[in-house]
Design a protein around this motif. Structure first.
Motif, PDB file in Angstrom:
ATOM      1  N   LYS A 149      60.257 -73.470  68.732  1.00 58.38           N
ATOM      2  CA  LYS A 149      60.585 -72.826  67.458  1.00 58.38           C
ATOM      3  C   LYS A 149      61.994 -72.240  67.458  1.00 58.38           C
ATOM      4  CE  LYS A 149      55.746 -71.770  66.478  1.00 58.38           C
ATOM      5  NZ  LYS A 149      54.740 -70.736  66.179  1.00 58.38           N
ATOM      6  N   PRO A 150      63.009 -73.071  67.661  1.00 57.50           N
ATOM      7  CA  PRO A 150      64.394 -72.573  67.634  1.00 57.50           C
ATOM      8  C   PRO A 150      64.846 -72.346  66.195  1.00 57.50           C
ATOM      9  CG  PRO A 150      64.390 -74.922  67.893  1.00 57.50           C
ATOM     10  CD  PRO A 150      62.937 -74.512  67.893  1.00 57.50           C
ATOM     11  N   ASN A 151      66.011 -71.720  66.055  1.00 54.26           N
ATOM     12  CA  ASN A 151      66.579 -71.549  64.725  1.00 54.26           C
ATOM     13  C   ASN A 151      66.880 -72.916  64.133  1.00 54.26           C
ATOM     14  OD1 ASN A 151      66.561 -68.756  64.946  1.00 54.26           O
ATOM     15  ND2 ASN A 151      68.559 -68.697  65.938  1.00 54.26           N
ATOM     16  N   HIS A 152      66.369 -73.138  62.923  1.00 52.23           N
ATOM     17  CA  HIS A 152      66.544 -74.445  62.289  1.00 52.23           C
ATOM     18  C   HIS A 152      67.742 -74.387  61.348  1.00 52.23           C
ATOM     19  CE1 HIS A 152      65.503 -78.360  60.879  1.00 52.23           C
ATOM     20  NE2 HIS A 152      65.389 -77.943  59.635  1.00 52.23           N
ATOM     21  N   LEU A 153      68.649 -75.346  61.496  1.00 54.96           N
ATOM     22  CA  LEU A 153      69.889 -75.360  60.727  1.00 54.96           C
ATOM     23  C   LEU A 153      69.822 -76.433  59.654  1.00 54.96           C
ATOM     24  CD1 LEU A 153      72.388 -75.136  63.717  1.00 54.96           C
ATOM     25  CD2 LEU A 153      71.318 -73.267  62.455  1.00 54.96           C
ATOM     26  N   THR A 154      70.270 -76.073  58.448  1.00 52.83           N
ATOM     27  CA  THR A 154      70.284 -77.048  57.356  1.00 52.83           C
ATOM     28  C   THR A 154      71.668 -77.192  56.731  1.00 52.83           C
ATOM     29  OG1 THR A 154      69.613 -75.327  55.783  1.00 52.83           O
ATOM     30  CG2 THR A 154      67.861 -76.645  56.796  1.00 52.83           C
ATOM     31  N   GLN A 155      72.522 -76.183  56.863  1.00 48.24           N
ATOM     32  CA  GLN A 155      73.858 -76.221  56.251  1.00 48.24           C
ATOM     33  C   GLN A 155      74.927 -75.945  57.308  1.00 48.24           C
ATOM     34  OE1 GLN A 155      73.781 -77.343  53.348  1.00 48.24           O
ATOM     35  NE2 GLN A 155      71.643 -76.912  52.794  1.00 48.24           N
ATOM     36  N   HIS A 156      76.166 -76.234  56.909  1.00 50.03           N
ATOM     37  CA  HIS A 156      77.312 -76.089  57.818  1.00 50.03           C
ATOM     38  C   HIS A 156      77.118 -76.915  59.093  1.00 50.03           C
ATOM     39  CE1 HIS A 156      78.291 -72.605  55.257  1.00 50.03           C
ATOM     40  NE2 HIS A 156      79.551 -72.860  55.598  1.00 50.03           N
ATOM     41  N   ILE A 157      76.512 -78.087  58.926  1.00 49.89           N
ATOM     42  CA  ILE A 157      76.341 -79.036  60.023  1.00 49.89           C
ATOM     43  C   ILE A 157      76.720 -80.417  59.477  1.00 49.89           C
ATOM     44  CG2 ILE A 157      74.535 -77.760  61.236  1.00 49.89           C
ATOM     45  CD1 ILE A 157      72.473 -79.530  59.864  1.00 49.89           C
ATOM     46  N   ILE A 204      79.420 -61.498  49.264  1.00 58.39           N
ATOM     47  CA  ILE A 204      78.281 -61.366  48.368  1.00 58.39           C
ATOM     48  C   ILE A 204      78.488 -62.167  47.101  1.00 58.39           C
ATOM     49  CG2 ILE A 204      79.083 -59.310  47.129  1.00 58.39           C
ATOM     50  CD1 ILE A 204      76.161 -58.290  47.343  1.00 58.39           C
ATOM     51  N   GLN A 205      79.766 -62.380  46.719  1.00 65.70           N
ATOM     52  CA  GLN A 205      80.036 -63.233  45.569  1.00 65.70           C
ATOM     53  C   GLN A 205      79.728 -64.701  45.905  1.00 65.70           C
ATOM     54  OE1 GLN A 205      84.112 -61.964  45.194  1.00 65.70           O
ATOM     55  NE2 GLN A 205      83.655 -60.697  43.399  1.00 65.70           N
ATOM     56  N   CYS A 206      79.933 -65.070  47.168  1.00 68.13           N
ATOM     57  CA  CYS A 206      79.599 -66.449  47.596  1.00 68.13           C
ATOM     58  C   CYS A 206      78.100 -66.685  47.526  1.00 68.13           C
ATOM     59  CB  CYS A 206      80.090 -66.701  49.019  1.00 68.13           C
ATOM     60  SG  CYS A 206      81.856 -66.441  49.266  1.00 68.13           S
ATOM     61  N   TYR A 207      77.342 -65.654  47.902  1.00 68.75           N
ATOM     62  CA  TYR A 207      75.888 -65.798  47.913  1.00 68.75           C
ATOM     63  C   TYR A 207      75.356 -66.180  46.535  1.00 68.75           C
ATOM     64  CZ  TYR A 207      76.225 -62.963  52.206  1.00 68.75           C
ATOM     65  OH  TYR A 207      76.543 -62.474  53.436  1.00 68.75           O
ATOM     66  N   ALA A 208      76.004 -65.654  45.489  1.00 71.34           N
ATOM     67  CA  ALA A 208      75.494 -65.851  44.137  1.00 71.34           C
ATOM     68  C   ALA A 208      75.304 -67.330  43.822  1.00 71.34           C
ATOM     69  CB  ALA A 208      76.455 -65.206  43.140  1.00 71.34           C
ATOM     70  N   CYS A 209      76.197 -68.167  44.328  1.00 72.93           N
ATOM     71  CA  CYS A 209      76.086 -69.602  44.032  1.00 72.93           C
ATOM     72  C   CYS A 209      75.603 -70.427  45.213  1.00 72.93           C
ATOM     73  CB  CYS A 209      77.447 -70.153  43.582  1.00 72.93           C
ATOM     74  SG  CYS A 209      78.047 -69.461  42.040  1.00 72.93           S
ATOM     75  N   HIS A 210      75.962 -70.019  46.405  1.00 69.89           N
ATOM     76  CA  HIS A 210      75.732 -70.882  47.562  1.00 69.89           C
ATOM     77  C   HIS A 210      74.510 -70.520  48.385  1.00 69.89           C
ATOM     78  CE1 HIS A 210      79.458 -73.079  47.040  1.00 69.89           C
ATOM     79  NE2 HIS A 210      80.088 -71.935  46.861  1.00 69.89           N
ATOM     80  N   VAL A 211      73.927 -69.373  48.166  1.00 75.32           N
ATOM     81  CA  VAL A 211      72.717 -69.009  48.892  1.00 75.32           C
ATOM     82  C   VAL A 211      71.546 -69.161  47.940  1.00 75.32           C
ATOM     83  CG1 VAL A 211      71.513 -67.219  50.172  1.00 75.32           C
ATOM     84  CG2 VAL A 211      73.981 -67.443  50.392  1.00 75.32           C
ATOM     85  N   LYS A 212      70.723 -70.110  48.232  1.00 73.50           N
ATOM     86  CA  LYS A 212      69.626 -70.428  47.321  1.00 73.50           C
ATOM     87  C   LYS A 212      68.639 -69.279  47.222  1.00 73.50           C
ATOM     88  CE  LYS A 212      65.985 -73.856  46.677  1.00 73.50           C
ATOM     89  NZ  LYS A 212      65.358 -75.066  47.240  1.00 73.50           N
TER      90      LYS A 212
END
Length: 906
Positions: free
Chosen positions: A604-612, A786-794
């Motif tokens: 159960k390692p950290n699962h990566l989906t972005q920035h890869i 935090i402004q980045c999160y608004a669009c890029h963090v689902k």
């Protein structure tokens, strides 16, 4: 005297239709089924001093079983083997024996010769059966055929039988006098008197077995040597793998012939072929095995020796040996004109075989034939019969060297085999041992080459002469064995310089069991060799790994070796073998991206989906190691080993987007991510704008039409930014309105508005203009994460891992409007509902099924908020139920669900 005997029975106790065996198929009548437990009665009251003049036995072996279907004929001629005299004129005594056959009735046909009757009326002849329980003779109902000179009788059990005369007035005998010929001429019985006889056994499935002893050669070909006796064996609709033939003869038939020169010949393909025959002189018995049936004969040859007409069975090399490859001097060559056998007989070169690796097999140094016995008959002692000639019978390599037949004490091949315990290879025995440098001479096949002429390579030893020289194959690319390796890296292994192979792999010959991947070392203790104090070429610093990001991988805080097992052996438990040195360890993606692997599920390692590189939305052009090598506390041999062994938790806060994207120094070391303020995203549009309307663009730009000339040929366009007029142009129909500006970090202007006026419709007070072109979709001016999160963090959750999810309603300048998800489920969520059932969607929303349509092809759904119905609709299977709401003055889709299937019962 012609003497045919027919025995009809049924229910053979073996499977007579076994697949993959030769089947002789001829149609015969099917007998009535009947099971008879004993085929031959006890003959304890028979005389022990009278022996059959001749006995013919055939045993049909099925599926290589130890037992088979056996039939036998015993001919006593005129000698009564019982102690009870037979009434009348005794003409012949005979016995029929069977084994593993059940039957209902037996019909016996006996041919007689009128010359033997001495004036007795043929009509007074009958067949008698010997009753062992009462030691009496019973006359059987008999039919007499005067024309054919045959007797026919039926019985329900086998025993000793006889042909004799009886009183004409005997009422116990039912006489059927058929085909009487008053003036018949007596048959010439000179040849028939030589014990001609036959028997046929009838069984279910139209199976028939026939034995027949003939007095003369019924073939069209001359028999080699001097003929003694002819006999025929036949089988129809019977599956068998071989037939063991046994003939017991009397000394009288030899006429002074040397018994050691007897042989059985087989008539096949219009040719007599001598077959290997075992002679038991003390028992007056000949034995042979065949795989096809027809006419056979006993004859003599000009050869000498004992026990076999073509040489003693135990003296294999008498027939199959030669002093050179020209095959000179063997007995088989003497037989070259006797059935053609000499032309194709396999031979071996005795002198070269004496130099082979098998020269002392089964103590063959004293008698090379003993090596033949071992492989071809699986015996340490002289064989009693010749091995089958028409199929492979010799033991293969694995029978002795892998399975380990103990009686020959063969060396076991534990390692460097396809079934090795530790050192497994894909190469077969033949691939290596068939190489030219491994044999002294080539045989007809690779197996015969190795077994007869394989070299004993005592030269392939190390300097200490204690084991095989590993470098001969593993450090010798020019070796003849270089093509047996699947992995070319095995041809020239030089890891860790001049380290002795035995240090890791043990000492011994190539196939010895004491050779291992890591002999003498605990395979689970990786750091014993690869730690700072080990001798391996590739070492790691245990202290540095204990500070790394993988310090606790697979509970490595208990034992650092557990982390090694995971990456290098793909295991969470201790490995049983050393990892393949040619295979790289697991990559980062194995655990952190490929979440379906069993290893990943366990750890159960950290699962990566972005920035890869494989990111679903945010892809990067660099590998994991490019960034994470910045945080390594020590250096490995490669960048991969550096990161996996010594990488620490990132020194940058990965939640802080601007620390990489807006910081040139940090960004350079962490993959050089783009500064979003250097880019602008454009959208292609088509728009109809009324003259009194304002067109609001993204990024706080807006366009208005301030006026149109009366001819409708041009229009005044105004561009606003944050409500301030920044440009005003008169643009003709067909012309373009463009705006260039220098964005945040760019050193030159970029065009991000380019609109062409396609049509102008003048209407006095209100006019219409059609546009087509590009307008800004997105420019980045943000300077906080935090402004980045608004669009890029689902799934944006304010300062709480378990907080509510929010989505962006609108964004103006640096202001982002978020709204909590009142109904929060994903596109993969599923729900099964029944009628009159409700689904609590959260935040006071409840969905229920009110009813189904009369024809049951759609469902009536009701959505309520805090008990008040906000929407109800009829939805068909495959269609969507959508609920829109207004939040903070903006219309959004609150949720949307699809009716996947409708199941209506009753």
């Amino acid at each position: 005297m012609f003497f045919p005997v027919y025995a009809m029975g049924s229910n053979l106790s073996y499977d007579l239709n076994t697949s993959n065996l030769p089947i002789h198929d001829n149609s015969i009548n099917t007998p009535i089924n009947h099971t008879h437990s004993n085929t031959t009665e006890n003959s304890s009251n028979l005389s022990a001093h009278v022996h059959a003049d001749q006995t013919l036995t055939a045993t049909f072996i099925q599926n290589n079983t130890a037992e088979g279907v056996t039939v036998a004929l015993e001919d006593y001629k005129k000698n009564n083997p019982s102690t009870t005299p037979l009434p009348g004129l005794s003409i012949r005594f005979f016995k029929i024996n069977t084994q593993n056959i059940s039957y209902k009735s037996i019909i016996v046909n006996v041919a007689y010769c009128e010359m033997e009757l001495n004036g007795t009326d043929e009509g007074h002849l009958a067949v008698f059966r010997y009753e062992t329980n009462s030691s009496t003779w019973t006359m059987l109902p008999t039919e007499v055929n005067r024309e054919d000179n045959t007797l026919r009788a039926s019985m329900d059990s086998l025993s000793l039988f006889a042909v004799s005369s009886h009183s004409e007035n005997t009422t116990a005998h039912t006489h059927n006098d058929t085909s009487r010929m008053e003036d018949s001429i007596p048959h010439n019985c000179t040849e028939m008197n030589d014990r001609s006889l036959s028997a046929s056994f009838i069984a279910p499935e139209k199976v028939e077995i026939t034995l027949e002893v003939e007095s003369e050669n019924s073939s069209d070909s001359s028999l080699p040597g001097y003929p003694i006796k002819f006999f025929r064996i036949g089988a129809r609709n019977l599956s068998y793998s071989r037939v063991d033939v046994e003939v017991v003869y009397s000394d009288a038939v030899l006429n002074g012939t040397n018994e050691s020169n007897l042989s059985i010949s087989h008539y096949t393909n219009s040719t007599w072929v001598m077959i290997p025959t075992e002679i038991l002189e003390d028992k007056n018995t000949l034995k042979a095995s065949v795989e096809s049936l027809s006419l056979f004969a006993i004859s003599t040859t000009s050869g000498t020796g004992t026990g076999m007409s073509m040489g003693t069975i135990s003296d294999c090399l008498r027939c199959h040996g030669s002093s050179n490859t020209a095959s000179d001097g063997g007995v088989m060559e003497e037989m070259g004109g006797m059935g053609g056998m000499g032309e194709s007989v396999p031979k071996v070169d005795i002198s070269i075989m004496n130099l082979s690796i098998h020269s002392n097999l089964n103590n063959a140094s004293s008698n090379l034939n003993q090596a033949c016995w071992a492989c071809h008959s699986n015996s340490t002692t002289p064989p009693t019969r010749h091995p089958p000639m028409h199929r492979a019978s010799a033991l293969d390599c694995s029978a002795c060297h892998l399975s380990g037949i103990g009686k020959f004490s063969p060396p076991r091949t534990t390692e460097h085999t396809t079934h090795a315990v530790n050192i497994t290879v894909n190469a077969t025995c033949q691939l290596c041992h068939g190489k030219s440098e491994m044999v002294n001479l080539n045989g007809s096949t690779v197996n015969s080459t190795i077994s007869h002429y394989g070299k004993n390579r005592i030269d392939l030893v190390d300097l200490n002469k204690t084991g095989t020289n590993c470098s001969y194959c593993h450090q010798n690319p020019a070796s003849e064995f270089s093509d047996v390796f699947n992995n070319a890296s095995r041809i020239n292994i030089t890891h860790n310089g001049n380290l002795n192979c035995s240090s890791c792999h043990g000492t011994g010959r190539l196939h010895d069991s004491n050779l291992m991947n890591m002999e003498g070392y605990k395979l689970s203790d990786c750091t014993q060799c690869h730690g700072t104090g080990g001798f391996a070429l590739n070492k790691v610093s245990e202290s540095a790994i204990n500070q790394s990001i993988h310090a606790n991988l697979n509970s490595a805080d208990i034992s650092l070796n557990r982390a090694c097992w995971t990456c290098h052996s793909n295991l969470t438990a201790a490995p049983q073998a050393h990892p393949d040195i040619a295979e790289p360890p697991n990559a980062c993606s194995t655990c952190h991206i490929d979440e379906n692997l069993n290893l990943t599920k366990k750890l159960k390692p950290n699962h990566l989906t972005q920035h890869i590189p494989q990111g679903s939305q945010i892809k990067v052009p660099v590998a994991c190691t490019f960034c994470h090598s910045n945080d390594a506390i020590a250096s490995g041999k490669t960048i991969n080993s550096t990161v996996s062994h010594y990488g620490e938790y990132p020194g940058v806060e990965t939640k802080d987007c601007v620390s990489c994207h807006l910081n040139e120094d940090i960004g350079r070391r962490w993959g050089s991510p783009p500064d979003p303020r250097d880019t602008i995203s454009l959208a292609r549009v088509e728009k109809k704008l009324v003259s009194d309307e304002i067109w609001r663009l993204n990024q706080n730009y807006s366009i208005a039409v301030s006026g149109i000339d009366k001819e409708g040929q041009s229009a005044w366009l105004e561009l606003y930014y944050n409500g301030k007029l920044i440009r005003k142009d008169l643009v003709p129909e067909g012309g373009s309105f463009k705006y260039d500006a220098k964005i945040e970090q760019s050193s030159f202007n970029k065009t991000f508005i380019d609109l062409r006026i396609a049509d102008i419709f003048y209407g006095g007070n209100v006019s219409l203009i059609s546009f087509s072109g590009i307008v800004p979709r997105r420019t980045h001016t943000e300077t906080s994460s935090i402004q980045c999160y608004a669009c890029h963090v689902k799934d944006y959750r304010p300062d709480k891992p378990d907080g509510y999810r929010y989505f962006v309603l609108k964004k103006e300048n640096q202001n982002v409007t978020l709204n909590k998800l009142d109904i929060d489920f994903t596109s993969t969520d599923k729900k099964a509902m029944s009628s009159n059932e409700s689904w609590d969607l959260g935040s006071g929303y409840e969905l229920s099924i009110k009813d189904f349509s009369p024809n049951r092809d759609y469902v009536w759904l009701v959505l309520a908020k805090d008990g008040n119905i906000v929407k109800e609709d009829f939805v068909r299977e495959g269609e969507y139920f959508t609920y829109n709401a207004t939040l903070n003055g903006i219309d959004i889709t609150m949720f949307r669900l699809k009716i996947a299937n409708l199941f209506v019962k009753g």
